[in-house]
Design an enzyme around this catalytic site. Structure first.
Site, PDB file in Angstrom:
ATOM      1  N   TYR A   4       0.835  -1.209   0.000  1.00 35.95           N
ATOM      2  CA  TYR A   4       0.000   0.000   0.000  1.00 35.95           C
ATOM      3  C   TYR A   4       0.867   1.256   0.000  1.00 35.95           C
ATOM      4  CZ  TYR A   4      -3.921  -3.107   1.169  1.00 35.95           C
ATOM      5  OH  TYR A   4      -4.876  -4.108   1.161  1.00 35.95           O
ATOM      6  N   PRO A  39     -16.845  -3.727   0.903  1.00 36.08           N
ATOM      7  CA  PRO A  39     -18.280  -3.943   1.164  1.00 36.08           C
ATOM      8  C   PRO A  39     -19.160  -3.048   0.306  1.00 36.08           C
ATOM      9  CG  PRO A  39     -17.288  -2.679   2.962  1.00 36.08           C
ATOM     10  CD  PRO A  39     -16.153  -3.166   2.093  1.00 36.08           C
TER      11      PRO A  39
END
Length: 333
Positions: free
Chosen positions: A59, A214
């Site tokens: 990341y 999600p």
């Protein structure tokens, strides 16, 4: 302290307790946020009962770990109060800087801990499967990392059911610890792996899930409509353009529109309904949420209060919408 009904679930069959909603640094730390902003975001998460924070060596090319580590240090949190995870696979440009060789797992883990400025992470994942390394080598190396105290548990991300099964067979044969958790994408638009492919793993190995995306990269907030991409959204970032074209197809927008009235009827934003729906799956230990603003976290965290509203009747309505286009033939031809 914000009013908080956060529940804590065991990570799979392990003894580790993680908040039902967690926070991941994937897009934000290093790309969009610096230490000062990260501190306020992390503290907002803690105030809402989040104890689990997810990161990875790749990341922002390591910067996300540095920012998270420094932010946590400056916030003065007690290490045992939080669960920190990172993932090993892409550590740099050299031939041995990536993959799941024993060499890269050991060196990558040490480098991650140095960036985080921590003695250990609670959980370490293999960020992807590595077709060029025998799974046995990886299983042994991950157990070495745990024996050294650099991580307490290990898991996988984006592995297939077969690869996880192979890892467990090797671990059992060698009397080692298998992967206790998998991190797949899971949302109302992406369900096959979690609900079908992994089914035997929950009972056979007590596999837990920490699911990501999600909101399907924001699609399930309802903020994207046909031909409209808000300028401050993720899909407006240059390196996410191809993701946008892949995710924003008519079929998907149709489903999103079908879900809106269900959220309206419950009196909640669609994003909260979508997060709650993921968390309501009993095989999901924690849903990893992402956010670049405090206000987004405050909104996302309200999803814990939506979970109890998901009655069988509401779940059926949701099912009718998201499955409407996916009547797959039963037999595989």
């Amino acid at each position: 302290m914000a009013s908080n009904n956060m529940q804590y679930k065991n990570l799979g069959r392990s003894g580790l307790k993680v908040s039902q909603l967690s926070y991941g640094a994937w897009v934000s730390f290093g790309n969009q946020l610096d230490v000062k902003e990260a501190k306020s975001i992390l503290q907002t998460c803690r105030d809402h009962g989040v104890n689990f924070f997810d990161n990875a060596e790749v990341y922002a090319s390591g910067r996300a770990e540095e920012i998270m580590g420094q932010a946590i240090r400056e916030l003065g949190w007690k290490r045992s109060d939080v669960v920190i995870s990172t993932k090993i696979f892409w550590g740099g440009p050299g031939p041995n800087d990536k993959g799941l060789s024993r060499k890269h797992i050991v060196e990558g883990t040490k480098a991650s801990l140095k960036r985080l400025d921590m003695e250990y992470v609670d959980l370490i994942y293999c960020h992807r499967p590595d077709a060029t390394t025998p799974i046995e080598e990886t299983v042994r190396a991950m157990n070495y990392v745990m024996d050294k105290g650099w991580a307490f548990y290990w898991g996988t991300s984006e592995w297939s059911a077969q690869q996880i099964t192979d890892a467990w067979a090797i671990a059992e044969r060698l009397d080692l610890v298998g992967p206790i958790v998998e991190q797949p994408e899971y949302n109302l638009l992406s369900r096959h792996k979690v609900e079908t492919e992994f089914l035997p793993l929950y009972t056979n190995y007590g596999l837990g899930l920490t699911t990501f995306s999600p909101l399907a990269s924001g699609v399930l907030t309802g903020k994207y409509t046909k031909g409209n991409i808000p300028p401050d959204s993720r899909f407006a970032l240059d390196n996410y353009k191809n993701l946008a074209s892949r995710k924003l197809v008519d079929d998907v927008l149709q489903k999103v529109n079908g879900l809106k009235p269900i959220a309206d009827e419950l009196g909640v934003p669609l994003a909260q309904l979508a997060i709650a729906w993921c968390a309501a799956n009993p095989n999901v230990s924690s849903v990893i949420t992402g956010a670049t603003k405090e206000s987004q976290i405050q909104e996302n965290m309200k999803a814990v209060d939506v979970i109890p509203l998901l009655t069988p009747a509401v779940m059926e309505k949701i099912e009718a919408v998201v499955q409407s286009k996916q009547k797959r033939p039963e037999c595989v031809r």
